[in-house]
Each structure stands twice: as structure tokens, then as C-alpha cells.
Design a protein around this motif. Structure first.
Motif, short mmCIF file in Angstrom:
data_model
loop_
_atom_site.label_atom_id
_atom_site.label_comp_id
_atom_site.label_asym_id
_atom_site.label_seq_id
_atom_site.Cartn_x
_atom_site.Cartn_y
_atom_site.Cartn_z
N ILE A 173 0.79 -1.43 -0.09
CA ILE A 173 -0.10 -0.02 -0.18
C ILE A 173 0.98 1.30 -0.02
O ILE A 173 2.04 1.54 0.78
CB ILE A 173 -1.09 -0.07 1.24
CG1 ILE A 173 -1.87 -0.87 1.17
CG2 ILE A 173 -1.88 1.04 1.41
CD1 ILE A 173 -2.80 -1.77 2.29
N THR A 174 0.72 2.06 -0.75
CA THR A 174 1.27 3.08 -1.42
C THR A 174 0.28 4.11 -0.32
O THR A 174 -0.17 4.48 -1.13
CB THR A 174 1.45 3.36 -2.67
OG1 THR A 174 3.16 4.39 -2.45
CG2 THR A 174 1.11 3.60 -3.37
N ILE A 175 0.92 5.85 0.09
CA ILE A 175 0.67 6.19 1.25
C ILE A 175 1.18 7.63 0.27
O ILE A 175 2.31 7.56 0.93
CB ILE A 175 0.65 6.54 2.23
CG1 ILE A 175 -0.78 4.84 1.98
CG2 ILE A 175 -0.29 7.92 2.56
CD1 ILE A 175 0.23 4.59 4.07
N GLN A 176 0.92 8.31 -0.44
CA GLN A 176 1.22 9.81 -0.13
C GLN A 176 1.18 10.83 0.56
O GLN A 176 -0.31 11.39 0.48
CB GLN A 176 1.04 10.13 -2.32
CG GLN A 176 1.70 11.84 -2.72
CD GLN A 176 1.37 11.63 -4.17
OE1 GLN A 176 1.58 11.06 -5.00
NE2 GLN A 176 1.50 13.24 -3.98
N ARG A 177 2.26 11.32 1.31
CA ARG A 177 2.38 12.40 1.82
C ARG A 177 1.28 13.55 1.92
O ARG A 177 0.78 14.37 1.86
CB ARG A 177 3.06 12.24 3.08
CG ARG A 177 3.73 13.36 4.28
CD ARG A 177 4.31 13.03 4.93
NE ARG A 177 4.09 14.42 5.92
CZ ARG A 177 5.81 14.23 7.07
NH1 ARG A 177 6.48 13.58 6.63
NH2 ARG A 177 5.35 14.97 7.91
N SER A 178 1.80 14.02 0.82
CA SER A 178 2.28 15.05 0.31
C SER A 178 0.86 15.52 -0.88
O SER A 178 0.73 14.42 -1.51
CB SER A 178 4.04 15.69 -0.51
OG SER A 178 2.89 17.86 -0.62
N LYS A 179 0.79 16.58 -1.82
CA LYS A 179 -0.50 16.63 -2.40
C LYS A 179 -0.07 16.17 -3.88
O LYS A 179 -0.88 16.02 -4.09
CB LYS A 179 -1.12 18.16 -2.26
CG LYS A 179 -0.51 19.20 -2.74
CD LYS A 179 -0.66 20.56 -2.13
CE LYS A 179 -1.23 20.94 -0.63
NZ LYS A 179 -0.10 20.86 0.26
N ASP A 211 5.51 7.23 0.02
CA ASP A 211 5.77 8.86 -0.11
C ASP A 211 6.39 10.21 0.67
O ASP A 211 4.83 10.87 0.71
CB ASP A 211 5.11 9.50 -1.59
CG ASP A 211 5.90 10.07 -2.16
OD1 ASP A 211 6.78 10.54 -1.38
OD2 ASP A 211 5.87 10.45 -3.80
N ASN A 212 7.23 10.54 1.51
CA ASN A 212 7.90 11.20 2.58
C ASN A 212 8.45 12.73 1.93
O ASN A 212 7.92 14.08 2.03
CB ASN A 212 8.69 10.59 3.18
CG ASN A 212 8.00 11.03 4.60
OD1 ASN A 212 7.59 11.79 5.21
ND2 ASN A 212 9.41 11.49 5.59
N CYS A 213 8.07 12.43 0.48
CA CYS A 213 8.71 13.69 -0.09
C CYS A 213 7.89 14.60 0.56
O CYS A 213 7.39 14.94 0.21
CB CYS A 213 8.58 13.70 -2.00
SG CYS A 213 9.95 12.55 -2.36
N TYR A 214 8.55 16.07 1.34
CA TYR A 214 8.35 17.12 1.06
C TYR A 214 7.81 17.50 2.32
O TYR A 214 7.71 18.52 2.76
CB TYR A 214 7.31 18.35 0.14
CG TYR A 214 7.61 18.13 -1.26
CD1 TYR A 214 8.39 19.07 -1.59
CD2 TYR A 214 6.91 17.56 -1.93
CE1 TYR A 214 8.81 18.81 -3.20
CE2 TYR A 214 7.48 17.38 -3.60
CZ TYR A 214 8.17 18.42 -3.80
OH TYR A 214 8.15 18.37 -5.26
N GLY A 215 7.85 16.51 3.52
CA GLY A 215 7.43 16.08 4.54
C GLY A 215 8.68 16.13 5.70
O GLY A 215 8.38 16.44 6.71
N ASP A 229 6.06 0.81 7.32
CA ASP A 229 7.54 -0.21 7.02
C ASP A 229 8.44 0.29 5.71
O ASP A 229 9.22 -0.06 6.42
CB ASP A 229 6.57 -1.23 6.41
CG ASP A 229 5.67 -2.40 7.20
OD1 ASP A 229 5.69 -2.36 7.75
OD2 ASP A 229 4.37 -2.08 6.63
N MET A 230 8.08 1.47 4.81
CA MET A 230 8.93 1.94 4.21
C MET A 230 8.85 3.26 3.86
O MET A 230 7.20 3.75 3.50
CB MET A 230 9.35 1.51 3.03
CG MET A 230 9.72 0.61 3.19
SD MET A 230 11.19 0.19 0.89
CE MET A 230 9.14 -0.79 0.94
#
Length: 427
Positions: A173-179, A211-215, A229-230
Motif C-alpha cells: 500500500i503506497t501512501i503519498q503524504r504530500s498533495k 512517499d515522504n517527499c516534502y514532509g 514499513d518504508m
């Protein structure tokens, strides 16, 4: 006064400067809160470096295979310590955030597996990685299927749809943090933790990647502290502190990170190879500076939200909301306003200030994109920049600023260009 005269010499009118000062007068408490988070994260990074005994030998350059690269190995331990994970892969051989995500996905999804996004559509450049838009070597081409659960109208998670979407094939499961290039809210670390807990309740063995980009360093916790997990990101965004010239990271469970290393280099080689080519001082020092650099970018984002919200433009997040990433979306309503805004950001840059941003077809995007950036590192989103696809609702995405004062100048110059073009009237 001398400061006003200096700004006037850069092309900023007294009227725009004074409007900005009126906005700033109301932001003292917000800025103090940003500084408090930065202080905590600075201590966290220092602790991680001390725990892993960083010393001058860590900065030595390696070439060729890069065997026995102590500095490289210790940097990865620093990232793992700071982000609270078992292991980390931090390499200049990872070219960008999209590459880091592609490595993490490709390493941990096999033919017959399914990838799920519970937060709606992914960022544009991931569409070809996944195979939503056909591309050579996509996950779809290798037999990995994909589905997504849309967000509710208010931008929150649709838990019923997510439960229905998770099935026997769901592996990751991929979760994009930023918009990304959307106008939905960015998710807080707490929200991400709640989503991960729900997904693991539905299917305990599922891998949850963020996906932690920008956070990074926007809050005192990272998604890896609440069950991810990642976590994956780019070094030319927050954690590189503006000094990293290239690179990406993957932090998480040791078994998952090991697979990522095999995917990045080759089966059997993994993390044992990959010369640092003399880049380690920049990677270490950039990570050390990152909490402070991120705090300057956050102040710029808060300032931008308030500057444009008071002029009647929809902004995401709004001027009073808590921040969960460094990106500020401003819906300008027309391509003309987008281009004027970006001209102002470019005019405030220390590099390429004389260049005029124009829309063009960029690899990985399905619309023309305008980008403004005068960066020391090409494409560095932690440096002052603004960009957006030329499509409805004509939103521009502002981010970065290695210092708060540069971010402030960029925002005021964006407004100046709009005022000069007759596209905005000051109150």
C-alpha cells in the motif's frame, strides 16, 4: 530605511513591501511554533550522528566499486536512527524521488501482486512507473496490478472503499503524504498512522510505504514512527538541506531495504557496492542543516498562504492550518496569473534570475508544466521554486527557500509581477 531601499533596488515596490509587513505582523506565534519543531528535529539529527560516531573518516571519497565505504555505511545508520527504522539505503546513485519510489516498489512487488493507493491518484511521474499511463518497464508490464481508493470530497480517507479494495493480491500500500499537483490537503503523520493501522487491521501482513517527499522534518515525528514499513524521499528536497547535489533514501524494515539495495545495484551485491565519489560531506552536512532549512521553507509557505488568501485566492493549506509539508498551493484562476507568479519567483533567484519561465512538455507529465527556479542544484525543490501544470484550476505550487529571507523575497516578487501586470490589486 535601508532595508526598503535594498528591496526597491531588487524591483520590489514600497506598496508591496508594506503589504507584506502587514501580513507578517500577524504571524509571530506561527513562526515561533515552527522554530520549536526545528529545534527538536535539530537535536534529533545531532543525536543520530553522535550515536553512530560520525567522524572525519566518514567524509573520505571512494571510487569504483566502493567496497568498505565506512562513511556511506555510517550515513545510512544515521538516517535509520533519525527516522527510527531498522535500516536505510541512502545513495547518490538514486537520481530523484521518483527513482527512489520506483526502486522501492519494484523491489517489493512481484508478478501477480497488487499495489493499492488509498489516497486517490498518485503524483504524475508515478503514473508511468505503475503503468496507469503505458511505459516501458512499468510495474504493469511486469505483471503487477494496481487499484486505488478515492478520497472523500472533504479530502479524508474513505475507509469503506479501502477495506473493499484490499484483497488477497494486495501486497503493498503506497501512501503519498504530500498533495502533488492536486489541491487536496497534505496528510499529517497522525493521519498516516491511523490509515496504516486500519490497513494492517484489514490485512496484517501488508506492506505500507509512505512517499515522504516534502514532509521530512516538518513535524517532530515521521511516518516511520507510526507504523510505516518504508519511507521514501529525495535528497534534493528536505533531507539534503540544500547541499546534497543528488540522491535519494529508503528507510524501513531491514528485509525490505535489503531488497531495495538488490534492485538498485544487482542481486548478490546490494549495499556492498556504490562509490560515494566524494559527495559524503555534502550529504552529512545537508542532513545536519535540514531541520533549520525546512523551518525557513515552512515560514515561507505560511507567509505565502496568508499573502494570497487575503487577496481572495483559494490556498491549500489555508493561512491558519497546521503544516504537514513545505508545499503551498495557490489557485490563481488563469494561466496568465500562473506565469506572472513564476516570473516573480525567478526574478528573486540568485541563479538565472534573468530567465523567463515558460510552459513546456516535461518527461513524466501529461500537461505542459511551468517551472520557476534559480537553484544551485538543478531541480532542487528545497530551494526556492514554484511550478504547476497549465490546466484547471491553474494552481501554482510554491515551495522551498534555503533561508526564510529568500522565501520572503520570492513571495513578494511573485506578487509584484502580478501587480505590475494588472492581474492583482492591493487592498
Amino acid at each position: 530605511m535601508e532595508l526598503v531601499q535594498m528591496y526597491e533596488s531588487l524591483g520590489l515596490s514600497r506598496a508591496v513591501y508594506e503589504y507584506g509587513e502587514q501580513v507578517l505582523a500577524s504571524l509571530e506565534s506561527r513562526f515561533a511554533a515552527v522554530d520549536q519543531v526545528a529545534e527538536y528535529n535539530q537535536a534529533k539529527v545531532i543525536r543520530a550522528m553522535q550515536e553512530n560516531r560520525v567522524d572525519a573518516t566518514c567524509f573520505a571519497a571512494t571510487t569504483g566499486y566502493g567496497y568498505d565505504d565506512v562513511g556511506r555505511e555510517r550515513l545510512e545508520k544515521v538516517y535509520a536512527s533519525a527516522f527510527g527504522t531498522e535500516a536505510a539505503l541512502v545513495r547518490p546513485q538514486i537520481t530523484c524521488g521518483t527513482h527512489a519510489l520506483a526502486v522501492a516498489l519494484g523491489a517489493n512487488l512481484l508478478p501477480g501482486d497488487e499495489l493499492l493507493s488509498p489516497v486517490g491518484a498518485p503524483y504524475d511521474t508515478l503514473e508511468e512507473v505503475i503503468g496507469i499511463r503505458p511505459s516501458k518497464c512499468s510495474l504493469k508490464e511486469y505483471g503487477v496490478s494496481y487499484r486505488q481508493a478515492e478520497l472523500l470530497p472533504d479530502g479524508s480517507f474513505d475507509y469503506d472503499a479501502i477495506r473493499a479494495a484490499i484483497n488477497e493480491k494486495t501486497k503493498l500500500i503506497t501512501i503519498q503524504r504530500s498533495k502533488g499537483y492536486a489541491t487536496r490537503p497534505t496528510f499529517s503523520v497522525q493521519q498516516i498512522g491511523e490509515l496504516i493501522a486500519f490497513c494492517k487491521q484489514v490485512k496484517p501482513g501488508v506492506i505500507c510505504m509512505v512517499d515522504n517527499c516534502y514532509g521530512e522534518f516538518v513535524e517532530t515525528l515521521e511516518p516511520s514512527n507510526v507504523g510505516a514499513d518504508m519511507i521514501v524521499g529525495s535528497l534534493i528536497k528536505n533531507p539534503g538541506g540544500g547541499l546534497a547535489p543528488i540522491g535519494g533514501y529508503i528507510c524501513g524494515r531491514a528485509d525490505l531495504v535489503e531488497r531495495c539495495a538488490y534492485r538498485l545495484s544487482a542481486p548478490g551485491l546490494g549495499q556492498e557496492v556504490g562509490a560515494n565519489l566524494g559527495l559524503l560531506p555534502s550529504l552529512y552536512q545537508g542532513f545536519f542543516l535540514a531541520p533549520t532549512v525546512v523551518s525557513g521553507a515552512l515560514k515561507g509557505a505560511i507567509f505565502a498562504a496568508n499573502v494570497y488568501e487575503r487577496l481572495g485566492f483559494p490556498v491549500v493549506p489555508n493561512g491558519s492550518e497546521e503544516r504537514h509539508d513545505i508545499i503551498q498551493a495557490v489557485q490563481l484562476g488563469s494561466a496568465e496569473r500562473m506565469l506572472a507568479f513564476c516570473r516573480g519567483i525567478q526574478a528573486a533567484a540568485p541563479v538565472d534570475s534573468y530567465v523567463t519561465p515558460v510552459p513546456w512538455a516535461m518527461p513524466g507529465y501529461d500537461s505542459e508544466v511551468v517551472m520557476a527556479a534559480g537553484a544551485f542544484v538543478q531541480g532542487s525543490s528545497i530551494e526556492l521554486s514554484a511550478d504547476g501544470p497549465i490546466r484547471e484550476p491553474y494552481a501554482v505550487y510554491f515551495q522551498g527557500g534555503l533561508t526564510w529571507y529568500h522565501a520572503k523575497l520570492g513571495i513578494l516578487m511573485s506578487l509584484q509581477k502580478l501587480v505590475d501586470a494588472g492581474l492583482v490589486v492591493l487592498p
